[in-house]
Design a protein around this motif. Structure first.
Motif, PDB file in Angstrom:
ATOM      1  N   LEU A  39     -22.237  -9.393  31.796  1.00 43.76           N
ATOM      2  CA  LEU A  39     -22.839  -9.654  33.101  1.00 43.76           C
ATOM      3  C   LEU A  39     -22.456 -11.038  33.614  1.00 43.76           C
ATOM      4  O   LEU A  39     -22.163 -11.207  34.791  1.00 43.76           O
ATOM      5  CB  LEU A  39     -24.361  -9.527  33.021  1.00 43.76           C
ATOM      6  CG  LEU A  39     -24.898  -8.108  32.825  1.00 43.76           C
ATOM      7  CD1 LEU A  39     -26.403  -8.127  32.603  1.00 43.76           C
ATOM      8  CD2 LEU A  39     -24.545  -7.227  34.009  1.00 43.76           C
ATOM      9  N   GLN A  40     -22.439 -12.019  32.708  1.00 42.86           N
ATOM     10  CA  GLN A  40     -22.067 -13.376  33.109  1.00 42.86           C
ATOM     11  C   GLN A  40     -20.613 -13.411  33.573  1.00 42.86           C
ATOM     12  O   GLN A  40     -20.286 -14.011  34.587  1.00 42.86           O
ATOM     13  CB  GLN A  40     -22.272 -14.360  31.965  1.00 42.86           C
ATOM     14  CG  GLN A  40     -21.916 -15.788  32.342  1.00 42.86           C
ATOM     15  CD  GLN A  40     -22.076 -16.748  31.184  1.00 42.86           C
ATOM     16  OE1 GLN A  40     -22.326 -16.352  30.053  1.00 42.86           O
ATOM     17  NE2 GLN A  40     -21.922 -18.025  31.463  1.00 42.86           N
ATOM     18  N   ALA A  43     -20.348 -11.898  36.929  1.00 41.87           N
ATOM     19  CA  ALA A  43     -20.930 -12.756  37.966  1.00 41.87           C
ATOM     20  C   ALA A  43     -20.007 -13.909  38.349  1.00 41.87           C
ATOM     21  O   ALA A  43     -20.025 -14.366  39.483  1.00 41.87           O
ATOM     22  CB  ALA A  43     -22.279 -13.294  37.494  1.00 41.87           C
ATOM     23  N   THR A  44     -19.194 -14.381  37.397  1.00 41.10           N
ATOM     24  CA  THR A  44     -18.317 -15.525  37.675  1.00 41.10           C
ATOM     25  C   THR A  44     -16.899 -15.114  38.047  1.00 41.10           C
ATOM     26  O   THR A  44     -16.099 -15.960  38.415  1.00 41.10           O
ATOM     27  CB  THR A  44     -18.247 -16.472  36.460  1.00 41.10           C
ATOM     28  OG1 THR A  44     -17.665 -15.775  35.347  1.00 41.10           O
ATOM     29  CG2 THR A  44     -19.623 -17.005  36.092  1.00 41.10           C
TER      30      THR A  44
END
Length: 195
Positions: A39-40, A43-44
């Motif tokens: 997820l991180q 997101a980036t």
């Protein structure tokens, strides 16, 4: 005596249940960590565009056995279906800093440009005919960084652009203009870079 046996069985059942929970806990924590990392990364991830001029349609392929896995080979064809990608402009698929611009004599990459986009994200463009940027240059999305070629110190290849999206040092499944390029696909996509 019966009461003690029942209590013993209950205690044994409770201990087995506790052992099962304890054994599963590391796996569920690891799964949660993997999901959190995924997820991180999502997101980036920069909003990568195709590395080509707006409106051009290119055929991408990430075939089985391609090295490294998840990389895409891009080809352009004229109206008659003849490859005509040699010398076509290659654009930065996202803005960033040129981390390297070199000719590899130890790998099959040939002329290569690598751009860092922050948060562990990079893109690699290989087999270029020309490299139009140098290490340390700041580039914006859609800026010309080279032209399509067939350079390689190890292989005799036909012209194409070898493209990778890299996160934290590993080549990952590419997402280009919101389209996920799952492994072993071949399809056409039209560039919106600079539109």
């Amino acid at each position: 005596m019966r009461v003690r046996k029942r209590q013993g069985r209950r205690l044994l059942a409770a201990l087995c249940g506790l052992a099962a929970v304890m054994a599963a806990a590391p796996a569920s924590v690891a799964a949660a960590e993997d999901t959190s990392a995924d997820l991180q990364a999502a997101a980036t991830r920069p909003a990568f565009r195709m590395p080509f001029v707006c409106g051009q349609s290119w055929r991408g392929s990430n075939w089985q056995g391609h090295s490294p896995a998840h990389s895409i080979d891009w080809n352009h064809y004229d109206a008659n279906g003849t490859p005509d990608d040699r010398g076509r402009r290659v654009l930065a698929s996202a803005g960033g800093t040129v981390l390297s611009s070199y000719y590899s004599t130890t790998t099959g990459y040939g002329n290569t440009v690598v751009i860092g986009h922050g948060n562990g994200w990079r893109t690699r463009y290989s087999h270029l005919k020309s490299r139009d940027v140098q290490k340390g240059a700041t580039v914006s999305r859609g800026q010309r960084i080279g032209t399509v070629g067939a350079t390689s110190a190890l292989y005799d290849i036909s012209p194409h652009l070898h493209y990778e999206q890299i996160h934290d040092g590993s080549v990952v499944v590419a997402v280009v203009q919101g389209v996920t390029w799952y492994d072993y696909l071949a399809r056409y996509q039209t560039s919106t870079n600079g539109c």
